[in-house]
Design a protein around this motif. Structure first.
Motif, PDB file in Angstrom:
ATOM      1  N   GLY A  27       6.793  -7.344  16.770  1.00 13.03           N
ATOM      2  CA  GLY A  27       7.224  -6.891  15.321  1.00 13.03           C
ATOM      3  C   GLY A  27       8.840  -6.870  15.356  1.00 13.03           C
ATOM      4  N   GLU A  28       9.540  -7.339  16.643  1.00 13.29           N
ATOM      5  CA  GLU A  28      11.047  -7.288  16.549  1.00 13.29           C
ATOM      6  C   GLU A  28      11.274  -8.649  16.188  1.00 13.29           C
ATOM      7  OE1 GLU A  28      12.984  -4.575  19.846  1.00 13.29           O
ATOM      8  OE2 GLU A  28      11.929  -6.334  20.686  1.00 13.29           O
ATOM      9  N   VAL A  29      12.672  -8.459  15.674  1.00 17.91           N
ATOM     10  CA  VAL A  29      13.289  -9.689  15.504  1.00 17.91           C
ATOM     11  C   VAL A  29      14.818  -9.519  16.142  1.00 17.91           C
ATOM     12  CG1 VAL A  29      14.675 -11.213  13.483  1.00 17.91           C
ATOM     13  CG2 VAL A  29      12.640 -10.215  12.958  1.00 17.91           C
ATOM     14  N   VAL A  30      14.809 -10.793  17.072  1.00 19.94           N
ATOM     15  CA  VAL A  30      15.937 -10.508  18.044  1.00 19.94           C
ATOM     16  C   VAL A  30      16.367 -12.042  18.106  1.00 19.94           C
ATOM     17  CG1 VAL A  30      14.642  -9.165  19.443  1.00 19.94           C
ATOM     18  CG2 VAL A  30      14.600 -11.262  20.249  1.00 19.94           C
ATOM     19  N   SER A  31      17.816 -11.960  18.546  1.00 16.78           N
ATOM     20  CA  SER A  31      18.683 -13.084  18.659  1.00 16.78           C
ATOM     21  C   SER A  31      19.064 -13.463  20.078  1.00 16.78           C
ATOM     22  CB  SER A  31      19.899 -12.879  17.879  1.00 16.78           C
ATOM     23  OG  SER A  31      20.709 -12.048  18.427  1.00 16.78           O
ATOM     24  N   LEU A  32      19.389 -14.563  20.171  1.00 19.64           N
ATOM     25  CA  LEU A  32      20.116 -14.946  21.450  1.00 19.64           C
ATOM     26  C   LEU A  32      21.405 -15.828  20.980  1.00 19.64           C
ATOM     27  CD1 LEU A  32      18.040 -17.114  24.297  1.00 19.64           C
ATOM     28  CD2 LEU A  32      19.255 -15.060  24.508  1.00 19.64           C
ATOM     29  N   GLU A 178       7.575  -8.528   6.655  1.00 19.98           N
ATOM     30  CA  GLU A 178       6.187  -8.645   6.821  1.00 19.98           C
ATOM     31  C   GLU A 178       5.611  -8.333   8.297  1.00 19.98           C
ATOM     32  OE1 GLU A 178       4.294 -12.133   5.568  1.00 19.98           O
ATOM     33  OE2 GLU A 178       5.001 -11.894   3.397  1.00 19.98           O
ATOM     34  N   GLY A 179       6.556  -7.873   9.144  1.00 16.37           N
ATOM     35  CA  GLY A 179       6.172  -7.546  10.424  1.00 16.37           C
ATOM     36  C   GLY A 179       6.059  -8.770  11.505  1.00 16.37           C
ATOM     37  N   GLU A 180       6.738  -9.825  11.283  1.00 11.83           N
ATOM     38  CA  GLU A 180       6.725 -10.948  12.201  1.00 11.83           C
ATOM     39  C   GLU A 180       7.413 -10.805  13.255  1.00 11.83           C
ATOM     40  OE1 GLU A 180       4.602 -13.554  11.819  1.00 11.83           O
ATOM     41  OE2 GLU A 180       3.901 -13.841   9.904  1.00 11.83           O
ATOM     42  N   THR A 181       7.215 -11.321  14.382  1.00  9.14           N
ATOM     43  CA  THR A 181       7.799 -11.295  15.785  1.00  9.14           C
ATOM     44  C   THR A 181       8.860 -12.634  15.644  1.00  9.14           C
ATOM     45  OG1 THR A 181       6.211  -9.985  16.734  1.00  9.14           O
ATOM     46  CG2 THR A 181       8.043 -10.813  18.186  1.00  9.14           C
ATOM     47  N   ILE A 182      10.182 -12.580  15.867  1.00 11.50           N
ATOM     48  CA  ILE A 182      10.968 -13.670  15.770  1.00 11.50           C
ATOM     49  C   ILE A 182      12.078 -13.464  16.778  1.00 11.50           C
ATOM     50  CG2 ILE A 182      12.628 -15.123  14.113  1.00 11.50           C
ATOM     51  CD1 ILE A 182      10.923 -13.618  11.678  1.00 11.50           C
ATOM     52  N   LEU A 183      12.456 -14.729  17.348  1.00 11.87           N
ATOM     53  CA  LEU A 183      13.447 -14.817  18.041  1.00 11.87           C
ATOM     54  C   LEU A 183      14.422 -15.943  17.417  1.00 11.87           C
ATOM     55  CD1 LEU A 183      15.373 -14.882  20.661  1.00 11.87           C
ATOM     56  CD2 LEU A 183      13.835 -16.820  21.809  1.00 11.87           C
ATOM     57  N   VAL A 184      15.584 -15.516  17.100  1.00 17.15           N
ATOM     58  CA  VAL A 184      16.490 -16.554  16.453  1.00 17.15           C
ATOM     59  C   VAL A 184      17.698 -16.842  17.058  1.00 17.15           C
ATOM     60  CG1 VAL A 184      17.449 -14.768  15.128  1.00 17.15           C
ATOM     61  CG2 VAL A 184      17.534 -16.968  14.303  1.00 17.15           C
TER      62      VAL A 184
END
Length: 229
Positions: A27-32, A178-184
């Motif tokens: 459920g997290e959205v995190v970045s690199l 919507e609770g998607e887990t994303i790495l951007v």
């Protein structure tokens, strides 16, 4: 959901990752983020099985996946929007979407077309005849059609017209809601602040800082030192 620790990887005799650590919860959205050449894409390639690491651990839902083949990584629930536009040029928009579709998930053609109406308008058109921005929408949509548990976007807005970039960021905001887990991976800190829960700065193949967009904005010396802004 994903935990990377002590990762080392490179190309031939050139080592790029030296001690990479990264953790993403469901459920997290995190970045690199970081300057060019610091190891962001190499990290993604290692996670996705496109590059074999020389050391370290990559765990997906607690299962060790370091060195697994890319299709095994995809089966484990990771979907990739790679750097550059990688649509299947000889297939139509609809065929691109169906080529990697996973049945039984929440993402199907109807939901994709609601998210990206332009793709429905062009569903019978060969993808190689689309504009660059339309191709990028298609590649994002194709990754969603795999119904991933973690969506990874590597420079998905690079080189796009402002209106298309806005469409992609609005899409990510919808996915976050919507609770998607994303790495951007991206360079636009202002737009990322809309969707990212936590930034990870990477420098010379190592994570050197992590924190919220608010914490990063409050510490301009970090952006100057590690991001060149």
């Amino acid at each position: 959901m994903l935990e990377v620790s002590g990762l080392q990887a490179g190309y031939g005799l050139s080592q790029v990752l030296f001690d990479m650590h990264l953790k993403i919860e469901q459920g997290e959205v995190v970045s690199l983020i970081g300057r060019n050449g610091m190891g962001k894409t190499t990290t993604v390639k290692s996670i996705m099985g496109l590059l074999k690491p020389s050391a370290g651990s990559i765990r997906i839902h607690g299962k060790e996946m370091r060195g697994a083949l890319p299709f095994r990584i995809a089966q484990a629930g990771l979907g990739l929007v790679p750097e550059g536009r990688r649509a299947f040029g000889s297939l139509s928009v609809k065929e691109n979407l169906l080529a990697t579709a996973t049945r039984g998930g929440k993402w199907d053609l109807a939901r994709i077309y609601k998210l990206f109406p332009r793709l429905e308008e062009r569903q019978e058109q060969l993808s190689r005849t689309l504009s660059g921005g339309e191709q990028q929408m298609l590649v994002v949509a194709r990754a969603l059609m795999t119904n991933p548990q973690l969506l990874i976007l590597d420079e998905a807005t690079e080189g796009l017209a402002p209106v298309i970039r806005e469409t992609i960021w609005n899409c990510l905001a919808t996915l976050k809601a919507e609770g998607e887990t994303i790495l951007v991976i991206d360079k636009n800190l202002k737009e990322m602040a809309r969707v990212v829960d936590r930034h990870h700065i990477i420098e010379k193949g190592r994570q050197v800082w992590q924190g919220t967009p608010e914490q990063l904005a409050a510490t301009p010396e970090l952006s100057h030192r590690y991001l060149g802004v």
